[in-house]
Motif scaffolding. Structure first.
Motif, PDB file in Angstrom:
ATOM      1  N   ILE A  31       0.851  -1.206   0.000  1.00 55.30           N
ATOM      2  CA  ILE A  31       0.000   0.000   0.000  1.00 55.30           C
ATOM      3  C   ILE A  31       0.881   1.249   0.000  1.00 55.30           C
ATOM      4  CG2 ILE A  31      -1.667   1.335   1.363  1.00 55.30           C
ATOM      5  CD1 ILE A  31      -2.782  -1.332   2.377  1.00 55.30           C
ATOM      6  N   GLN A  32       1.933   1.236   0.829  1.00 54.16           N
ATOM      7  CA  GLN A  32       2.820   2.401   0.912  1.00 54.16           C
ATOM      8  C   GLN A  32       3.543   2.623  -0.422  1.00 54.16           C
ATOM      9  OE1 GLN A  32       1.582   3.714   3.311  1.00 54.16           O
ATOM     10  NE2 GLN A  32       2.809   3.703   5.167  1.00 54.16           N
ATOM     11  N   GLN A  33       3.952   1.521  -1.048  1.00 52.44           N
ATOM     12  CA  GLN A  33       4.632   1.625  -2.330  1.00 52.44           C
ATOM     13  C   GLN A  33       3.713   2.245  -3.378  1.00 52.44           C
ATOM     14  OE1 GLN A  33       7.916   0.774  -3.101  1.00 52.44           O
ATOM     15  NE2 GLN A  33       7.366   1.794  -5.021  1.00 52.44           N
ATOM     16  N   LEU A  34       2.467   1.754  -3.409  1.00 53.38           N
ATOM     17  CA  LEU A  34       1.495   2.266  -4.385  1.00 53.38           C
ATOM     18  C   LEU A  34       1.190   3.744  -4.113  1.00 53.38           C
ATOM     19  CD1 LEU A  34      -0.485   1.640  -6.726  1.00 53.38           C
ATOM     20  CD2 LEU A  34      -2.188   1.035  -4.997  1.00 53.38           C
ATOM     21  N   THR A  35       1.032   4.087  -2.835  1.00 57.59           N
ATOM     22  CA  THR A  35       0.749   5.481  -2.467  1.00 57.59           C
ATOM     23  C   THR A  35       1.878   6.390  -2.951  1.00 57.59           C
ATOM     24  OG1 THR A  35      -0.429   4.710  -0.507  1.00 57.59           O
ATOM     25  CG2 THR A  35       0.226   7.021  -0.517  1.00 57.59           C
ATOM     26  N   GLN A  36       3.115   5.955  -2.724  1.00 54.99           N
ATOM     27  CA  GLN A  36       4.258   6.780  -3.151  1.00 54.99           C
ATOM     28  C   GLN A  36       4.292   6.893  -4.669  1.00 54.99           C
ATOM     29  OE1 GLN A  36       7.820   6.911  -1.170  1.00 54.99           O
ATOM     30  NE2 GLN A  36       7.200   5.749   0.598  1.00 54.99           N
ATOM     31  N   THR A  37       4.042   5.788  -5.360  1.00 56.47           N
ATOM     32  CA  THR A  37       4.068   5.820  -6.827  1.00 56.47           C
ATOM     33  C   THR A  37       3.022   6.797  -7.363  1.00 56.47           C
ATOM     34  OG1 THR A  37       4.692   3.509  -6.799  1.00 56.47           O
ATOM     35  CG2 THR A  37       3.878   4.354  -8.893  1.00 56.47           C
ATOM     36  N   LEU A  38       1.833   6.777  -6.745  1.00 53.08           N
ATOM     37  CA  LEU A  38       0.738   7.595  -7.270  1.00 53.08           C
ATOM     38  C   LEU A  38       0.852   9.071  -6.871  1.00 53.08           C
ATOM     39  CD1 LEU A  38      -2.343   5.233  -6.684  1.00 53.08           C
ATOM     40  CD2 LEU A  38      -1.143   5.665  -8.818  1.00 53.08           C
ATOM     41  N   LEU A  39       1.408   9.334  -5.686  1.00 52.75           N
ATOM     42  CA  LEU A  39       1.293  10.702  -5.152  1.00 52.75           C
ATOM     43  C   LEU A  39       2.608  11.472  -5.034  1.00 52.75           C
ATOM     44  CD1 LEU A  39      -1.351  10.088  -2.332  1.00 52.75           C
ATOM     45  CD2 LEU A  39      -1.738  11.016  -4.612  1.00 52.75           C
ATOM     46  N   GLN A  40       3.748  10.778  -5.112  1.00 54.91           N
ATOM     47  CA  GLN A  40       5.024  11.458  -4.859  1.00 54.91           C
ATOM     48  C   GLN A  40       5.246  12.656  -5.802  1.00 54.91           C
ATOM     49  OE1 GLN A  40       8.326   8.718  -4.792  1.00 54.91           O
ATOM     50  NE2 GLN A  40       8.926   9.596  -2.841  1.00 54.91           N
ATOM     51  N   ASP A  41       5.082  12.427  -7.092  1.00 50.95           N
ATOM     52  CA  ASP A  41       5.287  13.509  -8.067  1.00 50.95           C
ATOM     53  C   ASP A  41       4.267  14.620  -7.888  1.00 50.95           C
ATOM     54  OD1 ASP A  41       7.396  12.260  -9.110  1.00 50.95           O
ATOM     55  OD2 ASP A  41       6.382  11.500 -10.913  1.00 50.95           O
ATOM     56  N   LEU A  42       3.023  14.202  -7.611  1.00 46.51           N
ATOM     57  CA  LEU A  42       1.949  15.191  -7.470  1.00 46.51           C
ATOM     58  C   LEU A  42       2.254  16.167  -6.342  1.00 46.51           C
ATOM     59  CD1 LEU A  42      -0.975  16.099  -8.242  1.00 46.51           C
ATOM     60  CD2 LEU A  42      -1.760  14.609  -6.406  1.00 46.51           C
ATOM     61  N   PHE A  43       2.694  15.638  -5.179  1.00 45.03           N
ATOM     62  CA  PHE A  43       2.932  16.519  -4.037  1.00 45.03           C
ATOM     63  C   PHE A  43       4.210  17.340  -4.181  1.00 45.03           C
ATOM     64  CE2 PHE A  43      -0.017  13.684  -1.450  1.00 45.03           C
ATOM     65  CZ  PHE A  43      -1.058  14.586  -1.533  1.00 45.03           C
ATOM     66  N   LYS A  44       5.064  16.967  -5.143  1.00 42.95           N
ATOM     67  CA  LYS A  44       6.209  17.850  -5.447  1.00 42.95           C
ATOM     68  C   LYS A  44       5.716  19.073  -6.207  1.00 42.95           C
ATOM     69  CE  LYS A  44       9.825  14.380  -5.727  1.00 42.95           C
ATOM     70  NZ  LYS A  44      10.361  13.398  -6.672  1.00 42.95           N
TER      71      LYS A  44
END
Ligand SMILES: [Zn+2]
Length: 382
Positions: free
Chosen positions: A87-100
């Protein structure tokens, strides 16, 4: 007690027990004169189910992605889910770029009063006037109260703009969503409402009564029977788009308001737009929300390929995603597929959801909604 330290902040994981609440209450009693801001803490902790875990974040230094990851952790601990790493991996994949690239502001789950508390210092976000040129006597709901928003309030919407926006802009969105409101038994301003169409009526329990010469009177009707039903309430698509953007302007942190001035002028009818970006919408497979939610994404970087301000509005089972037009940080109008494809790729968490439709809401012509009602053979073996 487990203490963990992240790169950006410090937080502790606790388990809610009566002993913990008692200890906390004693501590708060000792601190009450010097730190009355902690007085509400024991009551807040008491609302957590017994033996559930919770985080206490010591410093507001954890970024938005960090909060979501901590929340995932809590859900996994409290529900016994074992797939947290995935779940954490998927969350990072989906949201990391967005929150940058974007800051996300969320409204709907908690009570929010937006804007200046002191009436004498308020400036209306829509007409730019202050007291005594205008007044702020009435409660202005950021999302219409008729859509069951009771607790997101904009303090910087004067009575005159509130009335004008209600009659000329928000009513179009209410008319557009009224069918869903009754279907999912969501309260309006004065409780649950029936929905009346030209040739049908839906009672407040969501039951549809059709007023036509029914083929069901035929002793041997041919199934499936389809009725074409027409609503009565009219709306202009462009005014629905304005209502979406009006909600965004209501909740937007003050420092970003100057970027929206051209959009505010358009919402208030002081300038025109003939072509708007498409609105993405979909029906979400989940139980219907009983009160609306609004997410506002504000761009951090000067990336010319991305829109400055984006709204995500959820009502019942419907989700709408829209670009605030004419934003002063935008160099593009986001009208062509090439222009909005990059934006859509950045919002991977939305792109992951299927069955999005995009629709042009530019028309100012008044329309009604049509419905198809199909009755299957009650004796059909499924
Ligand atoms: Zn005003």
């Amino acid at each position: 007690m487990e203490i963990e330290e992240s790169k950006t902040g410090i937080y502790c994981l606790y388990r809610k027990t009566e002993k913990l609440v008692d200890r906390l209450q004693k501590l708060v009693n000792q601190l009450t004169n010097k730190h009355p801001e902690f007085n509400q803490l024991p009551a807040w902790i008491r609302e957590i189910p017994e033996n559930d875990y919770f985080f206490f974040i010591w410093q507001p230094l954890i970024d938005q992605l960090g909060h979501i990851l901590l929340n995932n952790t809590l859900v996994a601990i409290n529900t016994g889910r074992t797939d947290l790493p995935q779940i954490q991996q998927l969350t990072q994949t989906l949201l990391q770029d967005l929150f940058k690239k974007y800051t996300c502001h969320q409204y709907g789950k908690e009570r929010s009063y937006i804007g200046e508390a002191d009436k004498t210092r308020r400036i209306c976000r829509y007409c730019g006037k202050s007291e005594p040129a205008t007044i702020f006597k009435n409660t202005a709901h950021a999302i219409p109260e008729a859509l069951n928003n009771k607790h997101i309030v904009c303090r910087e919407e004067c009575d005159s703009c509130n009335e004008w926006l209600g009659n000329n802009v928000e009513q179009h969105l209410i008319n557009y969503l009224a069918f869903w409101r009754t279907l999912y038994q969501i309260p309006g301003k004065e409780g649950q409402k029936k929905y009346t169409g030209k040739d049908f009526e839906m009672d407040p329990a969501g039951k549809i009564h059709v007023r036509v010469d029914s083929p069901l009177d035929d002793p041997a009707p041919t199934f499936p029977i389809t009725f074409s039903l027409t609503a009565v309430d009219k709306f202009s698509p462009q005014n629905i788009y304005k209502a979406f953007c009006k909600m965004v302007v209501c909740v937007l942190p003050k420092q970003y308001l100057s970027r929206c001035q051209p959009a505010i002028d358009w919402i208030m009818g002081r300038r025109e737009i003939t072509q708007l970006p498409p609105v993405w919408h979909k029906q979400v497979k989940r139980s219907a929300l009983q009160s609306p939610e609004l997410l506002v994404y504000v761009k951090k970087e000067k990336d010319r390929a991305l829109p400055g301000i984006i709204g995500e509005f959820s009502y019942a089972q419907l989700k709408f995603v829209f670009i605030l037009p004419l934003c002063e940080t935008d160099e593009m109008a986001f009208l062509s597929p090439d222009e909005f494809e990059i934006f859509w790729k950045t919002f991977k968490h939305l792109g992951k959801m299927e069955n999005w439709q995009h629709q042009d809401f530019s028309s100012v012509e008044k329309k009604t909604i049509g419905f198809m009602l199909t009755i299957e053979d009650p004796n059909r073996v499924l």
